[in-house]
Design a protein around this motif. Structure first.
Motif, mmCIF file in Angstrom:
data_model
loop_
_atom_site.group_PDB
_atom_site.id
_atom_site.type_symbol
_atom_site.label_atom_id
_atom_site.label_comp_id
_atom_site.label_asym_id
_atom_site.label_seq_id
_atom_site.Cartn_x
_atom_site.Cartn_y
_atom_site.Cartn_z
ATOM 1 N N LYS A 3 21.183 64.997 33.794
ATOM 2 C CA LYS A 3 22.525 64.699 34.359
ATOM 3 C C LYS A 3 22.585 65.400 35.648
ATOM 4 C CE LYS A 3 24.086 62.372 30.778
ATOM 5 N NZ LYS A 3 24.355 60.901 30.937
ATOM 6 N N LEU A 4 23.409 64.859 36.872
ATOM 7 C CA LEU A 4 23.467 65.621 37.949
ATOM 8 C C LEU A 4 24.967 66.135 37.881
ATOM 9 C CD1 LEU A 4 22.111 63.261 40.618
ATOM 10 C CD2 LEU A 4 20.898 65.228 39.746
ATOM 11 N N TYR A 5 25.397 67.247 37.977
ATOM 12 C CA TYR A 5 26.602 67.786 37.965
ATOM 13 C C TYR A 5 27.135 68.207 39.371
ATOM 14 C CZ TYR A 5 26.511 67.980 32.917
ATOM 15 O OH TYR A 5 26.249 67.425 31.320
ATOM 16 N N SER B 242 19.200 67.906 52.608
ATOM 17 C CA SER B 242 17.748 68.169 52.493
ATOM 18 C C SER B 242 17.242 67.110 51.368
ATOM 19 C CB SER B 242 17.342 69.644 52.104
ATOM 20 O OG SER B 242 16.331 69.980 51.750
ATOM 21 N N SER B 243 15.848 66.951 51.177
ATOM 22 C CA SER B 243 15.314 66.131 50.252
ATOM 23 C C SER B 243 14.960 67.234 48.918
ATOM 24 C CB SER B 243 14.087 65.446 50.530
ATOM 25 O OG SER B 243 12.911 66.412 51.216
ATOM 26 N N MET B 244 15.020 68.640 49.150
ATOM 27 C CA MET B 244 14.647 69.418 48.157
ATOM 28 C C MET B 244 15.956 69.949 47.245
ATOM 29 S SD MET B 244 11.637 71.557 50.110
ATOM 30 C CE MET B 244 12.674 72.127 51.436
ATOM 31 N N SER B 245 16.039 69.849 46.121
ATOM 32 C CA SER B 245 17.227 70.195 45.402
ATOM 33 C C SER B 245 17.284 71.629 45.233
ATOM 34 C CB SER B 245 17.124 69.582 44.024
ATOM 35 O OG SER B 245 16.021 70.013 43.383
ATOM 36 N N ILE B 246 15.974 72.124 45.353
ATOM 37 C CA ILE B 246 15.965 73.860 45.173
ATOM 38 C C ILE B 246 16.609 74.254 46.416
ATOM 39 C CG2 ILE B 246 13.455 73.933 46.250
ATOM 40 C CD1 ILE B 246 13.009 76.216 44.203
ATOM 41 N N LEU B 247 16.422 73.701 47.528
ATOM 42 C CA LEU B 247 16.847 74.380 48.703
ATOM 43 C C LEU B 247 18.383 74.035 48.912
ATOM 44 C CD1 LEU B 247 17.137 75.798 51.585
ATOM 45 C CD2 LEU B 247 16.372 73.474 52.672
ATOM 46 N N LEU B 248 19.095 73.017 48.179
ATOM 47 C CA LEU B 248 20.532 72.646 48.308
ATOM 48 C C LEU B 248 20.821 73.369 47.154
ATOM 49 C CD1 LEU B 248 20.488 68.537 47.989
ATOM 50 C CD2 LEU B 248 20.812 70.379 49.835
ATOM 51 N N LYS B 249 20.346 74.146 46.087
ATOM 52 C CA LYS B 249 20.871 74.873 45.103
ATOM 53 C C LYS B 249 21.042 76.500 45.564
ATOM 54 C CE LYS B 249 18.222 76.615 41.527
ATOM 55 N NZ LYS B 249 17.403 76.697 40.009
ATOM 56 N N ASP B 250 19.850 76.546 46.406
ATOM 57 C CA ASP B 250 20.159 77.983 47.016
ATOM 58 C C ASP B 250 21.392 78.231 48.077
ATOM 59 O OD1 ASP B 250 18.067 79.274 45.768
ATOM 60 O OD2 ASP B 250 16.526 78.799 47.303
ATOM 61 N N MET B 251 21.566 76.741 48.848
ATOM 62 C CA MET B 251 22.738 76.991 49.802
ATOM 63 C C MET B 251 24.099 77.061 48.842
ATOM 64 S SD MET B 251 21.602 76.961 52.785
ATOM 65 C CE MET B 251 22.899 76.168 53.788
ATOM 66 N N ILE B 252 24.172 76.129 47.831
ATOM 67 C CA ILE B 252 25.343 76.209 46.950
ATOM 68 C C ILE B 252 25.553 77.415 46.443
ATOM 69 C CG2 ILE B 252 26.330 74.950 44.978
ATOM 70 C CD1 ILE B 252 24.857 72.809 45.559
ATOM 71 N N LYS B 253 24.587 78.057 45.877
ATOM 72 C CA LYS B 253 24.621 79.383 45.192
ATOM 73 C C LYS B 253 25.153 80.606 46.362
ATOM 74 C CE LYS B 253 21.575 81.278 42.404
ATOM 75 N NZ LYS B 253 20.456 81.474 41.949
ATOM 76 N N GLY B 254 24.761 80.238 47.449
ATOM 77 C CA GLY B 254 25.012 80.908 48.645
ATOM 78 C C GLY B 254 26.427 80.853 49.222
ATOM 79 N N SER C 11 17.860 72.181 36.239
ATOM 80 C CA SER C 11 17.623 73.158 37.091
ATOM 81 C C SER C 11 18.535 74.285 37.333
ATOM 82 C CB SER C 11 17.143 72.497 38.440
ATOM 83 O OG SER C 11 18.533 72.068 39.084
ATOM 84 N N ILE C 12 19.656 74.120 36.559
ATOM 85 C CA ILE C 12 20.680 74.886 36.878
ATOM 86 C C ILE C 12 21.236 75.623 35.296
ATOM 87 C CG2 ILE C 12 21.557 74.029 38.878
ATOM 88 C CD1 ILE C 12 23.738 72.622 37.461
ATOM 89 N N GLN C 13 20.527 75.301 34.296
ATOM 90 C CA GLN C 13 21.002 75.883 32.905
ATOM 91 C C GLN C 13 21.350 77.329 32.979
ATOM 92 O OE1 GLN C 13 17.617 74.818 30.459
ATOM 93 N NE2 GLN C 13 18.043 72.617 30.305
ATOM 94 N N ASP C 14 20.286 78.319 33.541
ATOM 95 C CA ASP C 14 20.709 79.578 33.572
ATOM 96 C C ASP C 14 21.712 79.994 34.328
ATOM 97 O OD1 ASP C 14 18.509 79.932 31.800
ATOM 98 O OD2 ASP C 14 16.924 80.562 33.525
ATOM 99 N N GLU C 15 22.066 79.392 35.582
ATOM 100 C CA GLU C 15 22.996 79.469 36.692
ATOM 101 C C GLU C 15 24.278 79.259 36.066
ATOM 102 O OE1 GLU C 15 19.486 79.351 39.132
ATOM 103 O OE2 GLU C 15 20.347 78.154 37.362
ATOM 104 N N LEU C 16 24.399 78.148 35.042
ATOM 105 C CA LEU C 16 25.897 77.837 34.435
ATOM 106 C C LEU C 16 26.127 78.870 33.299
ATOM 107 C CD1 LEU C 16 25.426 73.939 34.151
ATOM 108 C CD2 LEU C 16 26.744 75.346 35.625
#
Length: 289
Positions: free
Chosen positions: A159-161, A214-226, A237-242
C-alpha cells in the motif's frame, strides 16, 4: 561465447577486441562464425553503438546460463574450495532493501551463492531483463512482461500511504486544512508516479502543489521526514517510521493506493543456482507485518 559476452557489454568491436586480447578483425570474424553456425544475427551492425537483435537477446540469456553452469562444474571437477554459483538480480530502488534481507534471511545455504544485486530505476528493470543483463528483476506489475517470453511470481501486495512528518508538538506538520499541500512526488513515467497522478486527477489535484520530484522513493522519504512536504510512500519502507511517529498518515478518503510487486525472469532455463532460487522464492511467505 566469451567474445559475445564482452562485445555485448561494451557494444564496440575495438574495445571488446582489446579486452579479449585479439585483433578487431579476429573478433569480428569469430562473431560472424558464431552467427553463421546459429543461423541468425546476434547483433544489429547497422546501429551505433551495436544493439542485440531480438533473437540475440534470447540467445544471450542461454549463453550466460550455460557459461555459469560450465564454470561452476569445472570448479567442482577441479576440486576447488569454496565454490559459489552466481545469481544476478536487478531491483527497483524502493524494493531492494525490503526484498533481499527477507530472501537471505530464509535461504539457509545462501553462502554457496554470490548475489549480484543492482538497484536501478524502475523503468530500466525491464530493459535489463529483455537484454539478458540479469537473471531476475524485482519490480512492480508490468504489462510488457506478462507474456510467454517471461515468467513471473507475485511476491506481495503493498500500500502507498499519504504521509507527513510531525511538528515539534508531535502533531502532523501538514494537514488538509492547510490548503495546498507541498507534494514530494514521483516522476510522471514511473509506476508509482502514474498511480499517484491518477489519484490526483480523479480526486484531489487542487489540494496539492508539486514542489519536489524524484524516481527514488528513499529520497522522497528523506524529504518528507525532513518536513519539506507530504507524499505517498510504500508501507514496506515506512514501518519503523510509523511505529516511532517519525511519519504520520494523513487521513484522506480513497488515498491508500495498492501496488503489486513481482519477481520476473525469462521463460528460458537459467543456471542451476538461479533455478533453485526461483523455486525457493515462490515458497516464501511475503506477508508484510
Amino acid at each position: 561465447m566469451y567474445d559475445l559476452i564482452v562485445l555485448e557489454k561494451y557494444r564496440n568491436f575495438t574495445v571488446a577486441a582489446d579486452i579479449r586480447n585479439i585483433s578487431q578483425s579476429s573478433l569480428s570474424r569469430r562473431i560472424q562464425t558464431l552467427e553463421n553456425s546459429l543461423g541468425f544475427e546476434v547483433f544489429d551492425r547497422d546501429t551505433s553503438p551495436l544493439k542485440l537483435t531480438e533473437k540475440g537477446k534470447l540467445f544471450l540469456l542461454h549463453v550466460r546460463s550455460l557459461l555459469d553452469d560450465f564454470e561452476y562444474n569445472i570448479d567442482k571437477i577441479k576440486g576447488t574450495n569454496d565454490i559459489r554459483s552466481r545469481v544476478t538480480i536487478a531491483s527497483a530502488h524502493s524494493l531492494a532493501g525490503y526484498i533481499f534481507p527477507k530472501i537471505l534471511g530464509n535461504l539457509k545455504n545462501y553462502q554457496e551463492k554470490i548475489f549480484y544485486v543492482e538497484s536501478i530505476n524502475v523503468n530500466e528493470t525491464v530493459d535489463h531483463l529483455r537484454n539478458g543483463k540479469c537473471d531476475f528483476i524485482a519490480s512492480f506489475y508490468d504489462d510488457e512482461l506478462m507474456n510467454t517470453q517471461f515468467l513471473c511470481h507475485k511476491l506481495f501486495s503493498a500500500k502507498l500511504y499519504l504521509v507527513t512528518a510531525p511538528n515539534h508538538l508531535g502533531c502532523p506538520k501538514f494537514s488538509l486544512e492547510d490548503g495546498s499541500l507541498p507534494l514530494m512526488n514521483y516522476t510522471d513515467d514511473s509506476y508509482m508516479g502514474k498511480k499517484v497522478n491518477k489519484f490526483l486527477q480523479e480526486h484531489q489535484s487542487h489540494s496539492f502543489s508539486t514542489t519536489f520530484v524524484s524516481s527514488m522513493s528513499i529520497l522522497l522519504k528523506d524529504m518528507i521526514k525532513g518536513g519539506y512536504g507530504v507524499g505517498w510512500l510504500p508501507d514496506y519502507s515506512i514501518q519503523d517510521e510509523l511505529k516511532n511517529n517519525e511519519l504520520m498518515v494523513i487521513p484522506l478518503k480513497n488515498s491508500v493506493l495498492s501496488v503489486d510487486i513481482y519477481l520476473y525472469r525469462s521463460s528460458s532455463r537459467l543456471n542451476a543456482a538461479s533455478e533453485g532460487l526461483w523455486s525457493f522464492v515462490k515458497a516464501i511467505d511475503w506477508e508484510i507485518t
